[in-house]
Design an enzyme around this catalytic site. Structure first.
Site, PDB file in Angstrom:
ATOM      1  N   GLY A  69       0.843  -1.195   0.000  1.00  0.00           N
ATOM      2  CA  GLY A  69       0.000   0.000   0.000  1.00  0.00           C
ATOM      3  C   GLY A  69       0.876   1.242   0.000  1.00  0.00           C
ATOM      4  N   SER A 195      -4.342  -3.282  -0.445  1.00  0.00           N
ATOM      5  CA  SER A 195      -3.143  -4.041  -0.071  1.00  0.00           C
ATOM      6  C   SER A 195      -3.525  -5.450   0.374  1.00  0.00           C
ATOM      7  CB  SER A 195      -2.421  -3.284   1.048  1.00  0.00           C
ATOM      8  OG  SER A 195      -1.268  -3.967   1.455  1.00  0.00           O
ATOM      9  N   HIS A 197      -2.027  -7.801   2.411  1.00  0.00           N
ATOM     10  CA  HIS A 197      -1.836  -8.423   3.738  1.00  0.00           C
ATOM     11  C   HIS A 197      -2.844  -7.976   4.785  1.00  0.00           C
ATOM     12  CE1 HIS A 197       0.410  -5.171   6.039  1.00  0.00           C
ATOM     13  NE2 HIS A 197       0.486  -4.702   4.805  1.00  0.00           N
ATOM     14  N   CYS A 319       1.297   0.138  12.159  1.00  0.00           N
ATOM     15  CA  CYS A 319       2.010  -0.252  10.947  1.00  0.00           C
ATOM     16  C   CYS A 319       2.996   0.813  10.504  1.00  0.00           C
ATOM     17  CB  CYS A 319       1.029  -0.544   9.829  1.00  0.00           C
ATOM     18  SG  CYS A 319      -0.064   0.801   9.517  1.00  0.00           S
TER      19      CYS A 319
HETATM   20  N1  PLP Z   1      -2.826   2.929   4.194  1.00  0.00           N
HETATM   21  C1  PLP Z   1      -3.438   2.564   5.326  1.00  0.00           C
HETATM   22  C2  PLP Z   1      -4.764   3.162   5.657  1.00  0.00           C
HETATM   23  C3  PLP Z   1      -2.850   1.611   6.166  1.00  0.00           C
HETATM   24  O1  PLP Z   1      -3.481   1.257   7.288  1.00  0.00           O
HETATM   25  C4  PLP Z   1      -1.606   1.065   5.815  1.00  0.00           C
HETATM   26  C5  PLP Z   1      -0.931   0.110   6.707  1.00  0.00           C
HETATM   27  O2  PLP Z   1      -1.434  -0.257   7.730  1.00  0.00           O
HETATM   28  C6  PLP Z   1      -1.017   1.461   4.612  1.00  0.00           C
HETATM   29  C7  PLP Z   1      -1.648   2.409   3.821  1.00  0.00           C
HETATM   30  C8  PLP Z   1       0.282   0.895   4.149  1.00  0.00           C
HETATM   31  O3  PLP Z   1       0.045  -0.362   3.567  1.00  0.00           O
HETATM   32  P1  PLP Z   1       1.232  -1.433   3.447  1.00  0.00           P
HETATM   33  O4  PLP Z   1       1.431  -1.976   4.838  1.00  0.00           O
HETATM   34  O5  PLP Z   1       0.725  -2.456   2.496  1.00  0.00           O
HETATM   35  O6  PLP Z   1       2.426  -0.713   2.978  1.00  0.00           O
END
Ligand code: PLP
Length: 379
Positions: A69, A195, A197, A319
């Site tokens: 993402g 995304s 995962h 994250c």
């Molecule tokens: N956007 C949102 C709303 C998220 O919650 C996250 C990760 O938790 C991301 C983007 C980033 O996604 P990725 O972990 O696949 O890089």
């Protein structure tokens, strides 16, 4: 250990792993190669593209595979800045850093941006913008559902506003897909990020869904994969797994089942009985997400104590980093920084059982009382 951090990542579903296995073991080949090995994996990627497209009602030709993402969001921001040099970026105050940081990073190159506030319900407040700001924004990014509070934005209204001002619009639907209905065509956005995962697929695959009207300059250049928009040899097994995870989303419509909904209602009722404040409680939210805090209790201390007892929960945006700063989402909502500092997030998943919530609440009660006594002794 009991896992209550499904907004950070989910485990790979057994059906997804089964679909991936041949591509992790026996089936070699580079999708760009013109021999039968290459053609075989190329077909597997195109089948996955179709499944991903179907799960969000997009056309397969609109799906660009990326690694995460984060990469999709960076690709759209940097790509727009290269294709439209007069861009002025608008973004909500609660965006994930993988939207806000790339936007801020191009300020020195002359790209202006406007951060749009949210109200105390965590909802985007377009009316707070003055006419000049409204007139200047050319590209807007608003997340469909927030990773911390779970708040769902009114995307149809936001998109309508953007269109009426001739603004290109992107939505980060990473937390929305699989939990609420996500329909690319109906939303009428120009671009969308999802995304793998977060929906029981593997890490290492994601997509940027692009409306054909957007002319995007590539972020990664090289071999010309993904229609020249994302060069680099494809992560075949992860893409196949992502396709399978999306197929499951489409079949089940949502991955928040009745069991999760019941657990969520029960959890919030009991948290309030323990004296917790639930953020954005009155706003429409994802039915697996609860963001809460106790007055005068430090979130990271409580998180560590619960981890020792076998419960994995998150503080703020798990994250993004291990930062101990108060959540930018709560600060944007006008929550006092002391209370925001105590924020903890529980995010439930398809394997969550009510008994697990019950035992978590018992452990939480003991720890909250212990920490309150400690605080009282030190005051
Ligand atoms: N956007 C949102 C709303 C998220 O919650 C996250 C990760 O938790 C991301 C983007 C980033 O996604 P990725 O972990 O696949 O890089």
């Amino acid at each position: 250990m009991i896992y209550f951090d499904h907004n950070a990542t989910t485990s790979i579903h057994p059906e997804v792993l089964e679909a991936m296995m041949p591509f992790l073991t026996s089936q070699q080949g580079n999708p760009s190669s013109n021999h039968s090995f290459g053609r075989h994996v190329h077909t597997a990627i195109e089948e996955a593209r179709e499944k991903v497209a179907n799960s969000v009602n997009a056309h397969p030709s609109q799906v660009i595979f990326t690694s995460s993402g984060t990469e999709s969001n960076n690709t759209i921001i940097h790509g727009i800045s290269r294709s439209y040099p007069d861009s002025h970026f608008g973004f909500s105050a609660i965006e994930h850093p993988c939207i806000s940081e790339p936007i801020k990073s191009i300020e020195p190159m002359g790209f202006k941006n406007t951060q749009i506030p949210v109200d105390n319900k965590c909802l985007l407040n377009i009316s707070a913008l003055n006419n000049e700001e409204q007139k200047n924004i050319t590209f807007l990014s608003v997340m469909m559902a927030n990773n911390e509070t779970g708040v769902i934005q009114d995307m149809p209204t936001i998109t309508k506003w953007a269109k009426s001002h001739n603004i290109q619009i992107h939505t980060d639907a990473v937390q929305a897909i699989g939990k609420i209905n996500v329909d690319f065509e109906e939303l009428e956005v120009d671009a969308m990020t999802i995304s793998s995962h977060k929906i029981y697929g593997p890490q290492g695959a994601a997509a940027l869904i692009l409306n054909k009207k957007i002319d995007l300059h590539p972020h990664l250049m090289g071999g010309g994969q993904e229609k020249g928009l994302r060069s680099g040899t494809e992560n075949i097994a992860a893409i196949v797994g992502f396709g399978k995870a999306c197929e499951r989303v489409q079949k089940n419509i949502v991955i928040i089942n009745d069991e999760i909904k019941k657990c969520h209602v029960y959890l919030e009722k009991e948290l309030k009985n323990l004296g917790a404040v639930i953020f954005a409680e009155q706003t429409e939210r994802l039915a697996n997400t609860t963001f809460f805090a106790f007055n005068n209790i430090d979130g990271s201390t409580l998180l560590t104590a619960l981890d020792r007892k076998g419960y994995a929960i998150a503080s703020g945006s798990a994250c993004s980093s291990n930062s101990s700063e108060a959540s930018h989402v709560l600060l944007a909502m006008g929550i006092e920084s002391e209370l925001a500092q105590g924020a903890l997030r529980v995010s439930l998943g398809i394997e969550t059982k009510k008994d697990e919530i019950k035992s978590f609440l018992e452990a939480l009660k003991i720890e909250v009382n212990r920490l309150k006594q400690l605080t009282a002794m030190t005051v």
